[in-house]
Design an enzyme around this catalytic site. Sequence first.
Site, PDB file in Angstrom:
ATOM      1  N   LEU A  12       0.825  -1.208   0.000  1.00 56.22           N
ATOM      2  CA  LEU A  12       0.000   0.000   0.000  1.00 56.22           C
ATOM      3  C   LEU A  12       0.854   1.251   0.000  1.00 56.22           C
ATOM      4  O   LEU A  12       0.618   2.182  -0.786  1.00 56.22           O
ATOM      5  CB  LEU A  12      -0.924  -0.002   1.217  1.00 56.22           C
ATOM      6  CG  LEU A  12      -1.745   1.268   1.442  1.00 56.22           C
ATOM      7  CD1 LEU A  12      -2.667   1.545   0.261  1.00 56.22           C
ATOM      8  CD2 LEU A  12      -2.541   1.161   2.741  1.00 56.22           C
ATOM      9  N   ASP A  34      10.566   3.857  11.534  1.00 56.57           N
ATOM     10  CA  ASP A  34       9.999   2.677  12.182  1.00 56.57           C
ATOM     11  C   ASP A  34       8.919   3.166  13.138  1.00 56.57           C
ATOM     12  O   ASP A  34       9.216   3.777  14.166  1.00 56.57           O
ATOM     13  CB  ASP A  34      11.092   1.916  12.930  1.00 56.57           C
ATOM     14  CG  ASP A  34      10.568   0.669  13.634  1.00 56.57           C
ATOM     15  OD1 ASP A  34       9.341   0.440  13.622  1.00 56.57           O
ATOM     16  OD2 ASP A  34      11.388  -0.067  14.201  1.00 56.57           O
ATOM     17  N   ASP A 100     -11.142  -5.808   7.096  1.00 57.07           N
ATOM     18  CA  ASP A 100     -12.393  -6.543   7.306  1.00 57.07           C
ATOM     19  C   ASP A 100     -12.254  -7.589   8.398  1.00 57.07           C
ATOM     20  O   ASP A 100     -13.254  -8.060   8.952  1.00 57.07           O
ATOM     21  CB  ASP A 100     -12.832  -7.214   6.000  1.00 57.07           C
ATOM     22  CG  ASP A 100     -11.762  -8.146   5.411  1.00 57.07           C
ATOM     23  OD1 ASP A 100     -10.564  -7.829   5.544  1.00 57.07           O
ATOM     24  OD2 ASP A 100     -12.127  -9.170   4.812  1.00 57.07           O
ATOM     25  N   TYR A 124      -4.320 -10.986  14.202  1.00 56.73           N
ATOM     26  CA  TYR A 124      -4.201  -9.880  13.249  1.00 56.73           C
ATOM     27  C   TYR A 124      -5.384  -8.923  13.388  1.00 56.73           C
ATOM     28  O   TYR A 124      -5.210  -7.705  13.524  1.00 56.73           O
ATOM     29  CB  TYR A 124      -4.123 -10.429  11.823  1.00 56.73           C
ATOM     30  CG  TYR A 124      -4.298  -9.381  10.751  1.00 56.73           C
ATOM     31  CD1 TYR A 124      -3.383  -8.343  10.606  1.00 56.73           C
ATOM     32  CD2 TYR A 124      -5.387  -9.430   9.876  1.00 56.73           C
ATOM     33  CE1 TYR A 124      -3.546  -7.376   9.628  1.00 56.73           C
ATOM     34  CE2 TYR A 124      -5.556  -8.471   8.892  1.00 56.73           C
ATOM     35  CZ  TYR A 124      -4.641  -7.443   8.777  1.00 56.73           C
ATOM     36  OH  TYR A 124      -4.818  -6.487   7.810  1.00 56.73           O
TER      37      TYR A 124
END
Length: 295
Positions: A12, A34, A100, A124
């Site tokens: 992305l 970072d 999602d 996650y």
Amino acid sequence: MRILITGSAGMLGYSLSENFRDGDCYCCTRAELDITNESQVFEIVLKFNPDIIINGAAYTSAEKAEDNIEEAYAVNCYGVKYLAAAAESVNSCLIHISTDYVFKGDKKNGCYIESDIAEPVNIYGKSKLAGEQIVKELCSKYIIIRTSWLFNAQNNNFVTSIINSLRNKKELTVVNDQLGGPTFLGDLVDSIDKIVNRIKINDVDGIWGLYHYSGFPYVSWYEFACVIAQYSQLSGIVEPDVRMNSILSENYILRAKRPKNSQLNSMKFCRVFGVEQKDWRVGLEKVIYSISNNL
């Protein structure tokens, strides 16, 4: 308009960097910024003093997150906390990308809307939801975009993985009971560009908050894979005699549990920012064309 982009070497972040490179944009790889380093985050944000921060940095492997919980939270939660606090300190808008996978996936009918209860089923998703909550707590000007099933031609994602597998195998098995909206990365970047343009002209009344954005039509991973195979065969990059098999999630063992329904309703995003929900098959054609030209 000064824009700071994090994670610019990732899927992305790189696409965002390419889109905004002609403007006053500071694009940072992990080596350059970072986000899990609080002092470094504040040093760079205070020095560059951006109007907008777009967070392209994330720990995205659902499988690896199950075994690397601290690392997943360091990036998706605490790193986001530092960015959010730094953004607020310079009155910057934070555009943060979520997933999602914050949903349990047990909604029986239809798509998830922004007000539906988020209840992740894997590490996650939990780490990403924690990041969302911190942005809401710390930022007065923020846009969180939950998206799904991102793909492009260059990076490791479902589309490129399926194509690579089809070029080496005659048979593939893919789960058919998990539903979502594949999203062409170029469409997401275009949508973020629309947000940035709104902020540039100071047309910001009522835009801050949480949004969903994905491609359509909604399909299962198996249906998605079948279209990838079809388009790849038509382009000549995959042999025509590949066999596609479907399997239930319960019979396809993975470390991280996946939501069975992660369809995202994008109506709010489209209404507020004047965009259309894009047909992912158009993006897939572009990806197949790009891959075929680089073989």
